[in-house]
Motif scaffolding. Sequence first.
Motif: not given
Lengths: 159, 159, 159
Positions: C8, C10, C37, C39-41, C116, C118, C120, C140, C146, C149
């Motif tokens: 994963t 971030v 994964t 995770f776009h933040t 995946k 995603v 945020c 979403y 997050y 995962d």
Amino acid sequence: MTEKKRTTIVLFSGDYDKVMAAYIIANGAAAYDHEVTIFHTFWGLNALRKDEDIEVPKTFMEKMFGKMMPRGADKMGISKMNFAGFGPKMIKDVMKKHNALTVPQLIEMAQEQEIKLVACTMTMDLLGLNQVELLDDIEYAGVAAYLADAQEGNVNLFI
Amino acid sequence: MTEKKRTTIVLFSGDYDKVMAAYIIANGAAAYDHEVTIFHTFWGLNALRKDEDIEVPKTFMEKMFGKMMPRGADKMGISKMNFAGFGPKMIKDVMKKHNALTVPQLIEMAQEQEIKLVACTMTMDLLGLNQVELLDDIEYAGVAAYLADAQEGNVNLFI
Amino acid sequence: MTEKKRTTIVLFSGDYDKVMAAYIIANGAAAYDHEVTIFHTFWGLNALRKDEDIEVPKTFMEKMFGKMMPRGADKMGISKMNFAGFGPKMIKDVMKKHNALTVPQLIEMAQEQEIKLVACTMTMDLLGLNQVELLDDIEYAGVAAYLADAQEGNVNLFI
């Protein structure tokens, strides 16, 4: 997951303070009997450059990159309060006063502790860096080799 | 690896947005029953500073660092679009409008959730920061203590 | 920890080079049969923006953010040697010469490999980004998803 503990660091950053943090964690982990890999990619690759100017045939663009990027950690700026290069001098002054190891010394210690120092071959190709420009006893590999190490461990950092 | 879930964060960065991200992940993990450690090193240490000016005997260099670095997260800039301090104001305005927790509130919540907040003693020595300048109920330790926690968990981030 | 390998990321950063590094690692891990994964933040969310200007009702502040932030990775600067936008051009030129995949191509590959992606939702709320402004086939979610995962895997990076 094997019983043997393992730490891997992707060293992407080319800031003196971040490279220092990476090598302090790596040396600490090695002292703790972890197998440690530092995968130097993008700007982090500059930490492995020798500080002399080595003649290698290069394209114009590669020469430009070669000139603009620092030759070794000692020539790097810092990520905060760089103040046109005054910040690194302040940091190095206080480090000296506290007898803290410099980054080149931390790299030497890492090699003595048999930390695997890897240079990302894709970045070398892109930026036109040649093996003769980098420190001795470095390994050369791509992202697949990094992942093979990372998936065996649980302390995996991107710096 | 133990059954107990564990998250550790090395908070190296001194940008408001990155500190916010670190504390949001940490608080989320604590709510998920992880044991959580945030190891504050380098510029991340400034998140733990009290916002008043505390008189401590310091060398000239230590005074300089003390003045130049932000006293607490609320005084920090942001990593992108800082625009000479205008960016943080915009971010804080929209956060307020959305009733999002500020970083000082997130730190308070972290302490209520018994997240272990650790200040890196090596950085404190280097930058001349004193325990009386930092928030109460902080632990003081070095990289060995960080690694002891990190090797027990699998969500280990460097921010 | 399950037997299935998992990576994963971030993706907090909005720099072209860091987004590129994130997607190279992610695509590599997917090729290695990891479940991946991203995770776009915060600024990393901009990598998922479509490059056209999409009309959505917004507050003044949201319009400001919308204008100031890059629409897609291709419009991003780089973290080092940006030189007022000249750096990204140099990087893209050498990438083209070496037939390296661009970031938009890497994102496409990630979608083909069923990584995946995603967005945020907390950041979307804060910055006023709307689902119609982002690429198709994005998930979403918030920090809880997050962590769900991340705690199943061991290659967990913050970029």
